[in-house]
Design an enzyme around this catalytic site. Structure first.
Site, PDB file in Angstrom:
ATOM      1  N   CYS A  13       0.882  -1.137   0.000  1.00 35.46           N
ATOM      2  CA  CYS A  13       0.000   0.000   0.000  1.00 35.46           C
ATOM      3  C   CYS A  13       0.925   1.193   0.000  1.00 35.46           C
ATOM      4  CB  CYS A  13      -0.822  -0.002   1.265  1.00 35.46           C
ATOM      5  SG  CYS A  13      -1.726  -1.539   1.460  1.00 35.46           S
ATOM      6  N   GLY A  39      -0.903   0.927  -4.926  1.00 32.21           N
ATOM      7  CA  GLY A  39      -2.214   0.377  -4.589  1.00 32.21           C
ATOM      8  C   GLY A  39      -3.293   1.079  -5.373  1.00 32.21           C
ATOM      9  N   ASN A 122       1.225   0.111   5.775  1.00 29.10           N
ATOM     10  CA  ASN A 122       1.835  -0.571   4.637  1.00 29.10           C
ATOM     11  C   ASN A 122       2.660  -1.725   5.184  1.00 29.10           C
ATOM     12  OD1 ASN A 122       4.565   0.259   2.374  1.00 29.10           O
ATOM     13  ND2 ASN A 122       3.086  -1.375   2.266  1.00 29.10           N
TER      14      ASN A 122
END
Ligand code: SF4
Length: 496
Positions: A13, A39, A122
Site C-alpha cells: 500500500c 495500490g 503498509n
C-alpha cells in the site's frame, strides 16, 4: 465474468501523512496520486480539524474504491469536507483482508477513551491471527478482516495514559512488516518495524512535516526529503515540533537488530524517481541491468548480425539502460530499441480467464514495433517472472514480428516462495519457477524463448547498497524468512 489476475506481485500500500499545513487534505491527495502505483483498489484520507468549543478534534473521513483521481473527483470533498491542518492517506492493494469489503479501506479510525485515532498501514503483520483470536476471545468486535485493525484495538485497550504510549505498546506486541502513519487529536505519528521491511521517508514542506512511503510523493508537492524513518523508530510530530523514540523490542533484545529491507522494492515496486532505504531506486535498477549484462550477455554472431535490446515497459526501462550501457562498454554490438509499446489505458477486460483471453489481455496492454524486431536477435529485459503467463504471451507476440531469436533476461532471481511481509504473490504452485523445479532451461522452454537467464542472488545483493546493519529480505528467492511466520499463515498460503 471477472477480471484476470495480473502476472506481477501485487502488493503493499502507499501511505502519506502531513502535519501543520492549511491544505493538508490537498497535499495528501497529491501525495497519494504520486503513490498510486502502490495500490489501486481503494484510497482514503482522514483529516483532524479543530472545532470551537470541542475538547477533541473532529476527524473527517472520506474513502472509496478506485483510483485517487476518481475517488476525489469532486474538489469540494478536499476543500470543504476534509478540512484540517493534519491528514493521513492510504492507497490500498489487499494483502490481508478481502478486496470487496469496504470496511477494509484505510485509513481506519476509532474514537475511544484515549481520543480519536486513525491509522494507515503498509506491510503485513505476521502474528495478527493469534492476536486477533485473543482479542475476539476477550469480546473485541472487528469491523474489517484486515491485519491492521489489530493495532487500533491493542492501542485502545492499553492502560497507558498517553496516546503515543498506547500506540507504542500496541506496536511492541505485533511482529512482521509495518510502515505506519497515525493521526491522533494532537499529533501525527510515524513508525516502522524494527526490520524496516517497507520504506518510509520523512520530509518538510515549509513549516509542515510530511511522511510518505516513497520520496516521489514529496517531489509532487515540493517537499524536501530529510531522512528515512529509521527501522524501529517511532516519530511524534505535534505543535511542539518533532520527537523520536525507539520501539521496546529494540532494547529488549539487547543486540543490534538487523534490518531486512524488502529487496523487491528496488527490483520492481518502487518508482525509479524515488529514494528508498537511503538510495535512489534508479541507481540500483541500472546496476541490476549492468550486472545482468556481465552475467548473461547476448552477442552478435558476426558483422551482419544485429542484437537489439528492448525492455518490458515501464518497470524494466531503467534496468534495460544499465544492460545496454554495460554491453556496449564490454565491446558488444548491441543497440537499445523501443520494441514494445505499452498502452496506459487498459481498463477491465470482460472476458473469461482462459488462455485466449490472457493473450487478448497482453495484446491490449502491449504491442510490438514490428520493423524494429524483424530479423533481429532480440534481448528482452524484464524485472521478474511470477506465473510466467504474461512472459509467455509476450514472447509469442514478439515472435509474430519475425525476429531471428528471442533471448529473455530477468533482473532478479527465480521467484519460488511466497511473501508474508506485504507483497501478494500467487500460491506456490502457480509460480512458474516452482512448477519447473527452478530449472531455468525448462522455464525458458515453457516461455518459448531461445534462451532465458536470471540475475543471480549474489549479484542482486551486490546491486543493493549495504553497510552496517542494512541487510535485505530475499525470502521469495531464497526461502529464508528473516522473521518467523505464523503456522496459520503458511497453511492459508497452501490453501490458496
Ligand atoms: S519475501 Fe520478497 S517481496 Fe516479500 S519482503 Fe521479502 S524480498 Fe520483499
Amino acid at each position: 465474468m471477472r477480471t484476470l489476475t495480473p502476472d506481477k506481485p501485487r502488493c503493499h500500500c502507499g501511505v502519506f501523512g502531513i502535519f501543520g499545513h492549511p491544505e493538508a487534505s490537498v497535499m495528501t491527495y497529491y501525495g497519494l496520486h504520486a503513490l498510486q502505483h502502490r495500490g489501486q483498489e481503494a484510497t482514503g484520507i482522514v483529516t483532524s480539524e479543530e472545532v470551537e468549543g470541542r475538547h477533541r478534534k473532529r476527524f473527517n473521513v472520506y474513502k472509496g474504491t478506485g483510483l485517487v483521481a476518481d475517488v476525489f473527483r469532486d474538489e469540494k470533498i478536499l476543500k470543504t469536507g476534509l478540512s484540517g491542518m493534519a491528514a493521513i492517506g492510504h492507497n490500498r492493494y489487499s494483502t490481508t483482508g478481502a478486496t470487496d469489503n469496504k470496511f477494509n479501506i484505510q485509513p481506519f479510525t476509532v474514537n475511544y477513551k484515549g481520543g480519536n485515532l486513525a491509522l494507515a498501514h503498509n506491510g503485513n503483520l505476521t502474528n495478527f491471527k493469534r492476536l486477533r483470536a485473543e482479542l475476539q476471545n476477550d469480546g473485541v468486535i472487528f469491523q474489517s478482516t484486515s491485519d491492521s485493525e489489530v493495532i487500533l484495538h491493542l492501542a485502545a485497550r492499553s492502560r497507558k495514559t498517553e496516546q503515543v504510549l498506547q500506540i507504542k505498546e500496541a506496536l511492541d506486541a505485533v511482529t512482521g512488516a509495518y510502515s505506519l502513519v497515525l493521526l491522533t487529536d494532537t499529533s501525527l505519528i510515524a513508525a516502522r518495524d524494527p526490520h524496516g521491511f517497507r520504506p518510509l521517508a520523512l520530509g518538510k514542506l515549509a513549516d509542515a512535516y510530511v511522511v510518505a512511503s516513497e520520496t516521489c510523493a514529496f517531489d509532487i508537492i515540493g517537499a524536501t526529503y530529510i531522512r528515512d524513518v529509521a527501522p524501529g523508530e517511532i516519530l511524534v510530530i505535534d505543535e511542539e515540533g518533532m520527537r523520536t523514540g525507539r520501539l521496546r523490542s529494540l532494547w529488549v533484545s539487547r543486540k543490534p537488530h538487523e534490518h531486512h529491507h524488502c529487496i523487491f522494492e528496488y527490483i520492481y515496486f518502487s518508482r525509479p524517481d524515488s529514494k528508498i532505504f537511503g538510495e535512489n531506486v534508479d541507481r540500483v535498477r541500472r546496476k541490476l541491468g549492468k550486472l545482468l549484462a556481465q552475467e548473461s550477455p547476448v552477442r552478435a554472431d558476426g558483422p551482419d548480425d544485429r542484437v537489439i535490446v528492448i525492455s518490458v515497459p515501464d518497470s524494466s526501462n531503467t534496468a534495460t539502460l544499465g544492460y545496454v550501457t554495460e554491453s556496449q562498454k564490454s565491446g558488444d554490438d548491441v543497440r537499445l530499441e523501443i520494441g514494445l509499446i505499452r498502452s496506459h489505458y487498459v481498463g477491465r477486460t470482460f472476458i473469461q480467464p482462459d488462455q485466449s483471453s490472457r493473450e487478448l489481455k497482453v495484446k491490449s496492454k502491449f504491442n510490438t514495433v514490428k520493423g524494429v524486431l524483424k530479423d533481429r536477435k532480440v534481448v528482452i529485459i524484464d524485472d521478474s517472472i511470477v506465473r510466467g503467463t504474461t512472459s509467455k504471451q509476450l514472447v509469442k507476440l514478439i515472435r509474430e514480428a519475425e525476429p531471428k531469436e528471442i533471448h529473455f533476461r530477468v533482473t532478479s532471481p527465480p521467484i519460488r516462495y511466497p511473501c508474508y511481509y506485504g507483497m501478494d504473490f500467487p500460491s506456490r504452485d502457480e509460480l512458474v519457477a516452482n512448477r519447473m523445479d527452478g530449472n531455468v532451461e525448462r522455464i525458458g522452454k515453457e516461455l518459448g524463448a531461445d534462451s532465458l537467464e536470471y540475475l543471480s542472488l549474489e549479484k542482486l545483493l551486490e546491486a543493493a547498497p549495504a553497510e552496517g546493519a542494512k541487510k535485505y529480505c530475499t525470502a521469495c528467492f531464497s526461502g529464508v524468512y528473516p522473521v518467523p511466520i505464523e503456522r496459520e499463515a503458511v497453511k492459508d498460503e497452501n490453501d490458496r
